[in-house]
Write an enzyme that holds these catalytic residues in place. Structure first.
Site, short mmCIF file in Angstrom:
data_model
loop_
_atom_site.label_atom_id
_atom_site.label_comp_id
_atom_site.label_asym_id
_atom_site.label_seq_id
_atom_site.Cartn_x
_atom_site.Cartn_y
_atom_site.Cartn_z
N VAL A 7 0.85 -1.19 0.00
CA VAL A 7 0.00 0.00 0.00
C VAL A 7 0.88 1.24 0.00
O VAL A 7 1.53 1.57 1.00
CB VAL A 7 -0.93 0.03 1.23
CG1 VAL A 7 -1.88 1.22 1.15
CG2 VAL A 7 -1.71 -1.28 1.34
N ASN A 11 -0.61 4.19 -5.20
CA ASN A 11 -1.19 2.94 -5.67
C ASN A 11 -1.08 1.84 -4.63
O ASN A 11 -0.19 1.86 -3.76
CB ASN A 11 -0.49 2.46 -6.95
CG ASN A 11 -0.74 3.37 -8.14
OD1 ASN A 11 -1.88 3.59 -8.52
ND2 ASN A 11 0.33 3.90 -8.71
N GLY A 108 9.50 3.94 7.45
CA GLY A 108 8.36 3.50 6.66
C GLY A 108 8.48 2.04 6.26
O GLY A 108 9.57 1.53 5.98
N ASP A 110 7.60 0.52 3.56
CA ASP A 110 8.11 0.31 2.21
C ASP A 110 9.64 0.37 2.17
O ASP A 110 10.30 -0.43 1.50
CB ASP A 110 7.50 1.32 1.23
CG ASP A 110 7.66 2.77 1.69
OD1 ASP A 110 7.96 3.02 2.88
OD2 ASP A 110 7.47 3.67 0.85
N ASP A 130 14.07 4.68 -4.42
CA ASP A 130 12.70 4.25 -4.72
C ASP A 130 11.93 5.45 -5.26
O ASP A 130 11.73 6.44 -4.56
CB ASP A 130 12.03 3.70 -3.46
CG ASP A 130 10.69 3.04 -3.76
OD1 ASP A 130 10.19 3.17 -4.89
OD2 ASP A 130 10.13 2.41 -2.85
N THR A 133 5.68 8.30 -4.65
CA THR A 133 5.12 9.63 -4.47
C THR A 133 6.22 10.57 -3.99
O THR A 133 6.34 11.71 -4.44
CB THR A 133 3.97 9.59 -3.46
OG1 THR A 133 3.01 8.61 -3.89
CG2 THR A 133 3.29 10.94 -3.37
N THR A 188 9.06 27.07 -24.28
CA THR A 188 8.62 26.81 -22.91
C THR A 188 8.54 25.32 -22.59
O THR A 188 9.02 24.87 -21.54
CB THR A 188 7.23 27.45 -22.68
OG1 THR A 188 7.35 28.86 -22.85
CG2 THR A 188 6.72 27.14 -21.28
#
Length: 260
Positions: A7, A11, A108, A110, A130, A133, A188
């Site tokens: 988790v 995702n 954490g 993960d 890793d 996010t 740009t």
């Protein structure tokens, strides 16, 4: 069979293992409001479509960095698989390594699982990168001890902040600049691609160089996460790109429990 559940903030990945062999995986957006019944409708159908019998699952192990998602996943395990899930980092699923940091309990799940898998696969001192996010850099010594690391904004977060905080900049895809090899953009969109992509590469290369200098010994760099392959094609700082690191770490932990 083991049903491993990873988790993340963005995702949730469900994966089926026989021993340490990953048989299949499925991904869904993380939403703590999703109920056990909603998970079941989606997951059980996918398992059956690929020929897997849910009754063959005899272990469920959940690793989560989103505490609010845990309750409904626990209900899923109990209601639809008839199993009490194991939670990574909680008895009987201990990490089994020394966390040589100021606040070991804040590590954490993960990152802990990545450290376990990386040490099992690759000898020596390691730097595990890793791409999630957040982008994390974790240092694991040659004995498997976790020594600390770095948390940086993920590239998607950086891009979102850039676009949302400016009135005229367009949203762009995260990819290597292809129209020019120059790092001086002439429009740009090219300038944004260069800034986001090569800026991120430069950040990684700089931080890894500093970490290696501080370790003082040769250290291999292992990259994992969705964007590891993309960046691995455009820098030579990674010794290994291993997209299954977290899931394989869960399989290792489940195997340890089964053998204990």
């Amino acid at each position: 069979m083991l049903l491993a559940v990873d988790v993340g903030n963005t995702n949730i990945v469900f994966a089926l293992f026989e021993g340490r062999v990953n048989k299949s995986r499925w991904r869904v957006a993380t939403d703590p409001r999703r109920t056990a019944d909603e998970y079941a409708v989606w997951l059980l159908q996918l398992m059956q479509l690929q020929g897997f019998d849910p009754k063959a699952v005899d272990q469920i192990l959940i690793s989560t960095v989103v505490p609010r998602a845990l309750h409904n996943l626990t209900v899923l395990a109990q209601k639809y698989f008839g199993l009490d899930p194991m939670i990574a980092g909680e008895p009987p699923v201990e990490w089994g390594f020394e966390a040589d940091v100021d606040e070991p309990r804040s590590l954490g799940a993960d990152r802990a699982v990545n450290a376990i898998a990386a040490h099992a696969r690759y000898p020596g001192d390691l730097i595990v990168v890793d791409f999630g996010t957040a982008t994390t850099f974790d240092v694991v010594d040659f004995n498997g001890a976790y020594k600390g690391g770095i948390i940086a904004p993920g590239i998607n977060l950086s891009l979102d902040a850039l676009v949302n905080a400016t009135a005229k900049l367009p949203r762009i895809a995260i990819e290597a600049p292809t129209r020019t090899k120059s790092v001086i953009g002439r429009n740009t969109e090219d300038q944004m691609h260069i800034g986001v992509f090569w800026g991120y590469v430069a950040m990684m290369e700089g931080l890894i160089a500093r970490i290696r200098a501080e370790i003082g010994r040769p250290a291999k760099v292992v990259a994992t996460g969705g964007l590891a392959v993309l960046f691995g094609d455009h820098t030579d700082i990674f010794d290994h790109v291993d997209n299954d690191l977290t899931l394989d770490g869960l399989a290792i932990l489940a195997e340890r429990v089964a053998l204990s």
